[in-house]
Design an enzyme around this catalytic site. Sequence first.
Site, PDB file in Angstrom:
ATOM      1  N   ASP A   1       0.863  -1.185   0.000  1.00  0.00           N
ATOM      2  CA  ASP A   1       0.000   0.000   0.000  1.00  0.00           C
ATOM      3  C   ASP A   1       0.900   1.235   0.000  1.00  0.00           C
ATOM      4  O   ASP A   1       2.019   1.191   0.483  1.00  0.00           O
ATOM      5  CB  ASP A   1      -0.932   0.025   1.224  1.00  0.00           C
ATOM      6  CG  ASP A   1      -2.185   0.860   0.985  1.00  0.00           C
ATOM      7  OD1 ASP A   1      -3.254   0.285   0.693  1.00  0.00           O
ATOM      8  OD2 ASP A   1      -2.096   2.106   1.067  1.00  0.00           O
TER       9      ASP A   1
ATOM     10  N   CYS B   1     -14.212  -0.806  -7.385  1.00  0.00           N
ATOM     11  CA  CYS B   1     -15.266  -0.151  -6.593  1.00  0.00           C
ATOM     12  C   CYS B   1     -15.684   1.153  -7.257  1.00  0.00           C
ATOM     13  O   CYS B   1     -16.232   2.034  -6.621  1.00  0.00           O
ATOM     14  CB  CYS B   1     -14.798   0.068  -5.152  1.00  0.00           C
ATOM     15  SG  CYS B   1     -13.353   1.115  -5.020  1.00  0.00           S
TER      16      CYS B   1
HETATM   17  N1  SAH Z   1      -8.412  -4.144   0.474  1.00  0.00           N
HETATM   18  C1  SAH Z   1      -8.511  -3.159   1.528  1.00  0.00           C
HETATM   19  C2  SAH Z   1      -9.112  -1.855   1.053  1.00  0.00           C
HETATM   20  C3  SAH Z   1      -8.348  -1.193  -0.083  1.00  0.00           C
HETATM   21  S1  SAH Z   1      -8.734   0.497  -0.287  1.00  0.00           S
HETATM   22  C4  SAH Z   1      -9.295  -3.765   2.714  1.00  0.00           C
HETATM   23  O1  SAH Z   1      -9.821  -4.883   2.600  1.00  0.00           O
HETATM   24  O2  SAH Z   1      -9.365  -3.121   3.747  1.00  0.00           O
HETATM   25  C5  SAH Z   1      -7.541   1.020  -1.444  1.00  0.00           C
HETATM   26  C6  SAH Z   1      -6.148   1.210  -0.884  1.00  0.00           C
HETATM   27  O3  SAH Z   1      -5.293   1.553  -1.975  1.00  0.00           O
HETATM   28  C7  SAH Z   1      -5.957   2.314   0.119  1.00  0.00           C
HETATM   29  O4  SAH Z   1      -5.379   1.787   1.289  1.00  0.00           O
HETATM   30  C8  SAH Z   1      -4.972   3.313  -0.514  1.00  0.00           C
HETATM   31  O5  SAH Z   1      -4.046   3.839   0.409  1.00  0.00           O
HETATM   32  C9  SAH Z   1      -4.282   2.436  -1.514  1.00  0.00           C
HETATM   33  N2  SAH Z   1      -3.732   3.064  -2.713  1.00  0.00           N
HETATM   34  C10 SAH Z   1      -4.306   3.970  -3.537  1.00  0.00           C
HETATM   35  N3  SAH Z   1      -3.537   4.200  -4.619  1.00  0.00           N
HETATM   36  C11 SAH Z   1      -2.440   3.410  -4.478  1.00  0.00           C
HETATM   37  C12 SAH Z   1      -1.276   3.172  -5.273  1.00  0.00           C
HETATM   38  N4  SAH Z   1      -1.112   3.773  -6.459  1.00  0.00           N
HETATM   39  N5  SAH Z   1      -0.358   2.294  -4.819  1.00  0.00           N
HETATM   40  C13 SAH Z   1      -0.531   1.668  -3.634  1.00  0.00           C
HETATM   41  N6  SAH Z   1      -1.611   1.835  -2.861  1.00  0.00           N
HETATM   42  C14 SAH Z   1      -2.550   2.694  -3.272  1.00  0.00           C
END
Ligand code: SAH
Length: 401
Positions: free
Chosen positions: A255, A346
């Site tokens: 992340d 989403c």
């Molecule tokens: N799967 C998670 C929810 C994901 S929400 C769960 O079950 O709780 C999407 C996530 O993507 C967020 O934590 C955000 O910080 C991250 N994110 C957004 N753009 C990103 C990128 N380019 N690289 C890495 N992480 C990213």
Amino acid sequence: MPDRTGATRPRVTLKPGREKSLLAHHPWVFSGALADADAAIEPGATVDLHAADGTWLARAAWSPSSQIRARAWTFAADTPIDAAFFRARIDAAVAARAPLVDADHDAVRLVHAEADGLPGVVVDRYADALVVQLLAAGPERHREAIVDALVAATGARTVVERSDAEVRALEGLPMRHGVVRGHVDGPVAMREAGLAYRVDVLGGQKTGFYLDQRDNRALVRQHARGRRVLNAFCYTGGFTLAALAGGADSVLSIDSSGPALALALANLAANPTLAASRATWAEADVFSELRVLRNRGAQFDLIVLDPPKFAPTAALASRAARAYKDINLLALKMLAPGGLLATFSCSGGIGSEFFQKVVAGAAADARVDATIVARLAATADHPVTLAFPEGEYLKGLLLRR
Ligand code: SAH
């Protein structure tokens, strides 16, 4: 003139033919559908919507700054919009979630906006704490009644408001967040599938946790045994903990958010029965990290791709499609034969058919044949109604190579 409910309220009339969606109980009225309206109607005021021929259609919340100019509260002419209305709607929404709460699960979405007859109101429960989002002028105006009804329905001791989503700007509303009732002392402890999680209700993303993925985390847990797992866009480690609980051999979680990863580590530590040594973490951009892994020849047996909303609206769908294709292509290339890919979108602006096409394009380019094991969606506490299919935003595929 006072009406049957004894109240006087502004009257708004639609253009001829524009009553059809309201007659089907779709709750939104766009500005272009309006024939005339009193310019002085206050934001969030309750209005009566009428067809061009004068027929009464719905009672709605007025949003003067938004393209969605009115959102229906009710299609029953004898229902006033008052404290009793919010109590009834919230009691019904809370009762509908009862089957989803048990000794192993004390976190649940209690109110899912339009699908619960409360447009612009989102409420998540984390144990004794409620997190409320008021996302339109109507809910903003009835804030006290909504919070009172929530406390009465749940007995919750703490209520936090996270009305800091960008859609508030479209409504001309300021961002607001903070503790409304009780107090908050660091992350809130809750349980999902018997696992302990800490939720940052004040500073986390959205209301602090992605409850919509509960069923899909359970699915990943079920398939994790003995697998090398990659969890891309891991946030606070929901799928990571699920995979470890399911007996994964290893889990690499990525992340870009440092605070999310810090909480993910705390979540892992809060579950001493999990094999923490099998987890590795990377604070990185998924797009570049997947390339690094591919160039290194990495292989995985189970990959989760749960990216943020790339296309909030349909207008941004084609740019988003390139991003979805990119990550899915890289993931499929690193998927060992017999491996599973759980891939999600989403984005409200991307339908499930279109998403499947994009993933199919990625598989073709990766020269990978894959079978759809399951079509995935949000858990039942994020319901979708027939009248409001726009409410269906989370879609996913479980694929086997
Ligand atoms: N799967 C998670 C929810 C994901 S929400 C769960 O079950 O709780 C999407 C996530 O993507 C967020 O934590 C955000 O910080 C991250 N994110 C957004 N753009 C990103 C990128 N380019 N690289 C890495 N992480 C990213």
